[in-house]
Design an enzyme around this catalytic site. Structure first.
Site, PDB file in Angstrom:
ATOM      1  CB  CYS A  19     -12.389 -22.462  17.438  1.00  0.00           C
ATOM      2  SG  CYS A  19     -11.037 -22.498  16.254  1.00  0.00           S
TER       3      CYS A  19
ATOM      4  CB  CYS B  34      -9.398 -23.459  19.979  1.00  0.00           C
ATOM      5  SG  CYS B  34      -9.396 -21.704  19.591  1.00  0.00           S
TER       6      CYS B  34
ATOM      7  CG  ASP C 180      -6.167   5.248  -2.823  1.00  0.00           C
ATOM      8  OD1 ASP C 180      -5.003   4.898  -2.519  1.00  0.00           O
ATOM      9  OD2 ASP C 180      -7.176   4.861  -2.199  1.00  0.00           O
TER      10      ASP C 180
ATOM     11  CB  CYS D 117      -7.676 -23.429  15.219  1.00  0.00           C
ATOM     12  SG  CYS D 117      -7.251 -22.404  16.638  1.00  0.00           S
TER      13      CYS D 117
ATOM     14  CG  ASP E 234      -2.186   0.847   1.003  1.00  0.00           C
ATOM     15  OD1 ASP E 234      -2.256   1.579  -0.006  1.00  0.00           O
ATOM     16  OD2 ASP E 234      -3.088   0.815   1.872  1.00  0.00           O
TER      17      ASP E 234
HETATM   18  N1  GUN Z   1      -6.465   0.918   3.331  1.00  0.00           N
HETATM   19  C1  GUN Z   1      -7.734   0.964   3.798  1.00  0.00           C
HETATM   20  N2  GUN Z   1      -8.499   1.764   3.024  1.00  0.00           N
HETATM   21  C2  GUN Z   1      -7.712   2.225   2.028  1.00  0.00           C
HETATM   22  C3  GUN Z   1      -7.948   3.075   0.900  1.00  0.00           C
HETATM   23  O1  GUN Z   1      -9.052   3.577   0.660  1.00  0.00           O
HETATM   24  N3  GUN Z   1      -6.869   3.295   0.068  1.00  0.00           N
HETATM   25  C4  GUN Z   1      -5.644   2.757   0.319  1.00  0.00           C
HETATM   26  N4  GUN Z   1      -4.650   3.000  -0.540  1.00  0.00           N
HETATM   27  N5  GUN Z   1      -5.398   1.956   1.373  1.00  0.00           N
HETATM   28  C5  GUN Z   1      -6.430   1.691   2.209  1.00  0.00           C
HETATM   29 ZN    ZN Z   2      -9.241 -21.518  17.377  1.00  0.00          ZN
END
Ligand code: GUN
Ligand code: ZN
Length: 495
Positions: free
Chosen positions: A279, A284, A128, A281, A93
């Site tokens: 659960c 758990c 963005d 897993c 990101d």
């Molecule tokens: N992580 C959570 N929401 C967003 C988003 O709208 N844009 C970006 N780039 N990362 C995010």
């Molecule tokens: Zn579990």
């Protein structure tokens, strides 16, 4: 985009897909979750995410690496895969989330794209602008325009074999989301995150979240691989998959574990409130809640359980798509939490969109609640009724109807309505329905009768059924209604 993503099996708008990630040399099966890895703190090492949990792809934040004095140079010299020690694909990101949280960041979209390429990201993200829900329309439009300019510039970026994501924004304005989706798909970029839904999910506003996703999907079209940015709670995966989301990124497993929260497919529990684990897993199965609480690695154990339950739900969803039972699963999840019921109802309000990719035949349709009456199969059956050829007089019988004359007799079955013989044993009319039906089933059946009658004004339609008055009242006046055989006999007897 079509070359890197292939959707194979469908159920509603959900699908099992294959996303090829050329820079990583892997193909990722979707739907899946990308665990969020914080480059500084790794409760569970990325290699274990791959080897013990089956993570094929993870996501990390290039903006955090870019701003880190101790990791920036290392990421550049060693590359992300080596730095994190992860054998699968890595998405990054861009810092947009930090932008939405703190109002500013100190890189441009071009700079952070360059950096993502330099550290060896497999799927990079431009900056963005995540416009929050209920932003005034004018700012949503202005910010969307900025996002779109950045996507256009990203599409001219020399990415080599790195994929690029094209976030879809537009706040809670469906028309903006739809045009944003259309624009994003038109850039030729590769993966399409629906952004700025975290505030909706934090407030459990799943109905609005679904409206946002469906609007974006209308613009993107069914071929685009869709990522739901920031979605990490396993309770909503089935719903989001049925709406056509392919990728999730889960920080929830770690964040929730940090304050003692235990995820389930029905919601969130506090470890301190649990006497038993629902659960099996490895965590758990080995420990009781009290033992996890007393353990010196409580956070790690909770994170592991949270991941197991998340990946388990993804496998359950994929199997449901294969078996044609995804909507039954969503319906079950909708019963776990009222806000999920809102989400499912919102999804069903887009039934015409779901119907387009919903397979013509699946395993037996299970009628599980009033919502089942609004499923795409019922919608499709009703559309089909308008095209069937009918005789001059037609008897629709829900129950026995001896002594009433008509050229043809068809069954009539809630929630579908009229079912001619040739469709009676095929999907979906061969559904399993409970004996004790709800008002929604009768109402849907009445809609089916009305559709048939209205499409064939010259056909004399008689309905023989013991239905609630409300359903019968919804029929057009041209439909003659008679009680069933047994109740006709009953009324003859008298005292
Ligand atoms: N992580 C959570 N929401 C967003 C988003 O709208 N844009 C970006 N780039 N990362 C995010
Ligand atoms: Zn579990």
């Amino acid at each position: 985009m079509s070359e890197i993503f292939e959707a194979r099996d469908w159920d509603a708008a959900g699908r099992i897909g294959r996303l090829s990630v050329p820079r990583a040399g892997v193909t990722v099966e979707t739907p899946t979750i990308m665990p969020v890895v914080n480059p500084h703190i790794q409760t569970i090492p990325p290699r274990e995410l791959a080897e013990r949990f089956g993570a094929e792809i993870l996501i990390t934040n290039s903006y955090i690496l870019h701003g880190s004095d101790d990791l920036r140079e290392e990421a550049l010299s060693r590359g992300l895969h080596d730095l994190l020690d992860f054998p699968g694909a890595i998405m990054t990101d861009s810092g947009s989330f930090q932008l939405s949280e703190y109002g500013e960041i100190d890189v441009t979209s071009a700079e952070i794209l360059d950096f993502q390429r330099a550290i060896g990201s497999d799927i990079a993200t431009p900056v963005d602008i995540p416009t929050p829900p209920e932003a005034v329309r004018e700012s949503a439009e202005i910010e969307l325009e900025t996002t779109q300019e950045r996507l256009e510039r990203a599409s001219e970026f020399d990415a080599g074999d790195m994929l690029l994501s094209a976030p879809v924004q537009g706040s809670t304005y469906p028309d903006l989301r739809e045009s944003a989706g259309e624009h994003a798909a038109g850039t030729g970029l590769d993966v399409f995150p629906v952004g700025a839904v975290v505030p909706l999910m934090n407030d459990y506003r799943y109905g609005e979240m679904i409206d946002v996703v469906m609007a974006a999907k209308r613009g993107l079209g069914p071929a685009a691989p869709v990522h739901l940015f920031g979605a990490g709670h396993p309770m909503m995966f089935a719903l989001a998959v049925a709406a056509g989301c392919d990728l999730f990124d889960s920080a929830a497993y770690a964040i929730y574990a940090r304050d003692g929260r235990y995820l389930t497919v029905r919601g969130t529990d506090h470890l301190a409130d649990l006497d038993y684990f629902p659960c099996s897993c490895p965590v758990c199965a080995e420990f009781s809640p009290a033992e996890v609480e007393a353990h010196d690695e409580t956070e790690r154990l909770l994170s592991e359980h949270n991941l197991h339950v998340s990946f388990g739900e993804i496998r359950r969803i994929k199997q449901a798509i294969r078996s044609g039972t995804l909507l039954e699963l969503v319906e079950t999840r909708a019963r776990g939490h009222p806000t999920m019921l809102d989400g499912y109802r919102a999804l069903l309000s887009h039934v015409d969109e779901l119907e387009r990719t919903d397979p013509a035949s699946k395993t037996t349709f299970f009628y599980l609640s009033g919502e089942s009456a609004r499923r795409p199969e019922v919608f499709r059956h009703h559309r089909r009724l308008e095209r069937l050829s009918v005789p001059d007089s037609l008897l629709l019988a829900d129950g026995s109807a001896e002594g009433i004359d008509a050229e043809e007799v068809w069954a009539v079955r809630p929630p579908f309505g009229p079912v001619p013989d040739e469709l009676a044993e095929t999907y979906p009319a061969n559904a399993e329905i409970p004996d004790r039906l709800d008002a929604e089933a009768y109402a849907a059946a009445a809609r089916g009768v009305a559709k048939l009658a209205e499409a064939n004004p010259d056909c004399e339609v008689t309905l023989v059924a013991e239905w609630p008055d409300r359903a019968l009242a919804a029929l057009p006046e041209t439909v003659r209604v008679e009680p069933t055989d047994s109740s006709r006999e009953g009324s003859d007897e008298g005292p």
